[in-house]
Design a protein around this motif. Structure first.
Motif, PDB file in Angstrom:
ATOM      1  N   ASN A  28       0.806  -1.227   0.000  1.00 30.08           N
ATOM      2  CA  ASN A  28       0.000   0.000   0.000  1.00 30.08           C
ATOM      3  C   ASN A  28       0.838   1.275   0.000  1.00 30.08           C
ATOM      4  N   PHE A  29       2.077   1.203  -0.490  1.00 28.38           N
ATOM      5  CA  PHE A  29       2.895   2.389  -0.701  1.00 28.38           C
ATOM      6  C   PHE A  29       2.659   2.911  -2.118  1.00 28.38           C
ATOM      7  N   THR A  30       2.637   4.231  -2.277  1.00 30.04           N
ATOM      8  CA  THR A  30       2.712   4.790  -3.620  1.00 30.04           C
ATOM      9  C   THR A  30       4.166   4.683  -4.086  1.00 30.04           C
ATOM     10  N   TYR A  36       6.246   7.076  -4.928  1.00 32.97           N
ATOM     11  CA  TYR A  36       7.054   8.084  -4.240  1.00 32.97           C
ATOM     12  C   TYR A  36       7.277   7.692  -2.777  1.00 32.97           C
ATOM     13  N   GLU A  37       6.243   7.178  -2.123  1.00 29.04           N
ATOM     14  CA  GLU A  37       6.379   6.748  -0.730  1.00 29.04           C
ATOM     15  C   GLU A  37       7.380   5.611  -0.618  1.00 29.04           C
ATOM     16  N   ALA A  38       7.317   4.665  -1.544  1.00 24.48           N
ATOM     17  CA  ALA A  38       8.238   3.529  -1.527  1.00 24.48           C
ATOM     18  C   ALA A  38       9.679   4.004  -1.693  1.00 24.48           C
ATOM     19  N   LYS A  39       9.907   4.928  -2.615  1.00 29.41           N
ATOM     20  CA  LYS A  39      11.270   5.446  -2.845  1.00 29.41           C
ATOM     21  C   LYS A  39      11.790   6.184  -1.614  1.00 29.41           C
ATOM     22  N   ALA A  40      10.934   6.983  -0.983  1.00 30.65           N
ATOM     23  CA  ALA A  40      11.348   7.738   0.199  1.00 30.65           C
ATOM     24  C   ALA A  40      11.659   6.799   1.355  1.00 30.65           C
ATOM     25  N   TYR A  41      10.799   5.828   1.605  1.00 30.69           N
ATOM     26  CA  TYR A  41      11.018   4.898   2.715  1.00 30.69           C
ATOM     27  C   TYR A  41      12.286   4.075   2.490  1.00 30.69           C
ATOM     28  N   LEU A  42      12.489   3.591   1.272  1.00 34.88           N
ATOM     29  CA  LEU A  42      13.669   2.778   0.970  1.00 34.88           C
ATOM     30  C   LEU A  42      14.942   3.603   1.148  1.00 34.88           C
ATOM     31  N   THR A  43      14.904   4.869   0.751  1.00 34.06           N
ATOM     32  CA  THR A  43      16.057   5.760   0.931  1.00 34.06           C
ATOM     33  C   THR A  43      16.387   5.912   2.407  1.00 34.06           C
ATOM     34  N   LEU A  44      15.353   6.072   3.241  1.00 32.26           N
ATOM     35  CA  LEU A  44      15.575   6.228   4.683  1.00 32.26           C
ATOM     36  C   LEU A  44      16.061   4.935   5.317  1.00 32.26           C
ATOM     37  N   LEU A  45      15.665   3.786   4.769  1.00 32.10           N
ATOM     38  CA  LEU A  45      16.204   2.523   5.275  1.00 32.10           C
ATOM     39  C   LEU A  45      17.705   2.426   5.015  1.00 32.10           C
ATOM     40  N   GLN A  46      18.140   2.979   3.905  1.00 30.88           N
ATOM     41  CA  GLN A  46      19.553   2.898   3.523  1.00 30.88           C
ATOM     42  C   GLN A  46      20.417   3.893   4.305  1.00 30.88           C
ATOM     43  N   ARG A  62      11.239  17.526  -5.400  1.00 36.98           N
ATOM     44  CA  ARG A  62      11.245  18.351  -4.197  1.00 36.98           C
ATOM     45  C   ARG A  62       9.867  18.944  -3.927  1.00 36.98           C
ATOM     46  N   SER A  63       9.122  19.201  -5.004  1.00 35.09           N
ATOM     47  CA  SER A  63       7.790  19.783  -4.843  1.00 35.09           C
ATOM     48  C   SER A  63       6.815  18.809  -4.181  1.00 35.09           C
ATOM     49  N   LYS A  64       7.166  17.519  -4.185  1.00 33.76           N
ATOM     50  CA  LYS A  64       6.279  16.487  -3.633  1.00 33.76           C
ATOM     51  C   LYS A  64       6.788  15.879  -2.328  1.00 33.76           C
ATOM     52  N   ILE A  65       8.072  16.091  -1.993  1.00 31.04           N
ATOM     53  CA  ILE A  65       8.694  15.316  -0.931  1.00 31.04           C
ATOM     54  C   ILE A  65       8.041  15.506   0.424  1.00 31.04           C
ATOM     55  N   LEU A  87       6.404  12.683   2.750  1.00 29.09           N
ATOM     56  CA  LEU A  87       6.907  12.411   4.087  1.00 29.09           C
ATOM     57  C   LEU A  87       5.807  12.573   5.145  1.00 29.09           C
ATOM     58  N   GLU A  88       4.932  13.543   4.958  1.00 31.27           N
ATOM     59  CA  GLU A  88       3.816  13.727   5.889  1.00 31.27           C
ATOM     60  C   GLU A  88       2.878  12.511   5.853  1.00 31.27           C
ATOM     61  N   SER A  89       2.634  11.980   4.641  1.00 28.92           N
ATOM     62  CA  SER A  89       1.770  10.805   4.505  1.00 28.92           C
ATOM     63  C   SER A  89       2.379   9.603   5.217  1.00 28.92           C
ATOM     64  N   LEU A  90       3.699   9.411   5.052  1.00 31.23           N
ATOM     65  CA  LEU A  90       4.378   8.295   5.709  1.00 31.23           C
ATOM     66  C   LEU A  90       4.378   8.466   7.228  1.00 31.23           C
ATOM     67  N   THR A  91       4.522   9.710   7.683  1.00 37.18           N
ATOM     68  CA  THR A  91       4.510   9.995   9.118  1.00 37.18           C
ATOM     69  C   THR A  91       3.133   9.721   9.714  1.00 37.18           C
ATOM     70  N   MET A  92       2.095  10.179   9.037  1.00 34.89           N
ATOM     71  CA  MET A  92       0.732   9.993   9.520  1.00 34.89           C
ATOM     72  C   MET A  92       0.378   8.506   9.606  1.00 34.89           C
ATOM     73  N   ARG A  93       0.929   7.735   8.708  1.00 38.04           N
ATOM     74  CA  ARG A  93       0.631   6.298   8.679  1.00 38.04           C
ATOM     75  C   ARG A  93       1.500   5.518   9.665  1.00 38.04           C
ATOM     76  N   GLY A  94       2.524   6.159  10.214  1.00 38.50           N
ATOM     77  CA  GLY A  94       3.396   5.502  11.183  1.00 38.50           C
ATOM     78  C   GLY A  94       4.541   4.742  10.562  1.00 38.50           C
ATOM     79  N   ASP A  95       4.822   4.974   9.266  1.00 39.21           N
ATOM     80  CA  ASP A  95       5.895   4.245   8.596  1.00 39.21           C
ATOM     81  C   ASP A  95       7.261   4.893   8.827  1.00 39.21           C
TER      82      ASP A  95
END
Length: 275
Positions: free
Chosen positions: A13-15, A17-27, A44-47, A51-59
């Motif tokens: 259930n990641f978009t 962009y969300e998947a790319k951001a989360y994977l980057t933070l894992l690395q 940058r216009s979307k980041i 990040l807010e969406s990932l934070t709200m979801r607890g990821d």
């Protein structure tokens, strides 16, 4: 490899962009929003929206301050959370859809079926869905058209018991030849079919009138119970006749003809359901 992981995250259930951001933070983490955009390829216009969406979801987690820093929750924790959430969804769906199941299996309805072929199709459907027992009262003509479905049911472990009118032979079913099949055929002027599947649904009707044949299908317990029990009663009588035919015919005539006449309302002692 990275593309496979991105696809896996999308299935969780990641978009993209969300998947790319989360994977980057894992690395590498913690990172600023700017750094996440730079290393992940998210515009940058979307980041910050991502990040807010990932934070709200607890990821991911965010540290307060003038320049927020972002860190991911561990992958094992992410999977655990997703699994728990999926179980909650399944439980809710099971409870919610149970109401529709009740409607689909509405035991109050009685459905009319017209046409011989349509009746036999419904009987076959009943055979296919049976899991424990099939009671079938049938003439040879109709038996031959559903023998294949009955055989498959027997292979599944379903007990198939047939009350037979005419010379029906079977190597997979319990066949009881009705002791007065010929007389019934003559007296009634037509053939019927009755099936009880798992003592929970029945199809019963006349099948010798071609397109004018008609039957009823129901799961209504007020009909399923007596129709099923009448068929079982026929089996009782045939067992008794098998053991004591000579004695019974002394009292009631050949093939119990005197009983049939006793309970007939017509002077010719024939049945006039079919007109």
């Amino acid at each position: 490899m990275k593309e496979n992981i991105l696809d896996t995250l999308k299935n969780l259930n990641f978009t993209e962009y969300e998947a790319k951001a989360y994977l980057t933070l894992l690395q590498e983490s913690p990172l600023t929003g700017y750094a996440v955009a730079k290393h992940s390829g998210v515009p940058r216009s979307k980041i910050y929206e991502v990040l807010e969406s990932l934070t709200m979801r607890g990821d991911i987690l965010v540290s307060p301050g003038s320049t927020p820093l972002y860190s991911p929750i561990p992958a094992k924790e992410l999977i655990k959370n997703r699994r728990m959430k999926a179980e909650e969804h399944f439980e809710l769906a099971e409870k919610s859809l149970a109401e529709f199941k009740k409607s689909a299996n509405d035991r109050e309805n009685i459905w009319n079926i017209m046409g011989r072929n349509e009746i036999l199709d419904k009987v076959k459907a009943c055979i296919i869905t049976a899991q424990k027992r099939i009671l079938l009262e049938v003439w040879k003509e109709e038996f031959e058209e559903m023998e294949s479905e009955l055989r498959q049911a027997a292979k599944r472990g379903v007990n198939v018991t047939i009350i037979a009118y005419g010379e029906i032979a079977s190597d997979f079913a319990n066949v009881y030849h009705h002791y007065m099949g010929q007389e019934i055929t003559e007296e009634y002027g037509g053939r019927w079919i009755v099936i009880s599947g798992d003592d929970s649904e029945v199809v019963a009707g006349i099948v010798s009138l071609g397109k004018d044949s008609r039957a009823a299908w129901t799961m209504h317990v007020g009909l399923v119970m007596p129709i099923t029990e009448v068929m079982i009663h026929d089996l009782y009588v045939m067992e008794i006749m098998e053991q004591h035919k000579e004695l019974l015919e002394e009292s009631f005539g050949k093939n119990l003809v005197n009983l049939r006449r006793k309970f007939s309302i017509h002077p010719d002692f024939k049945k006039h359901y079919v007109k």
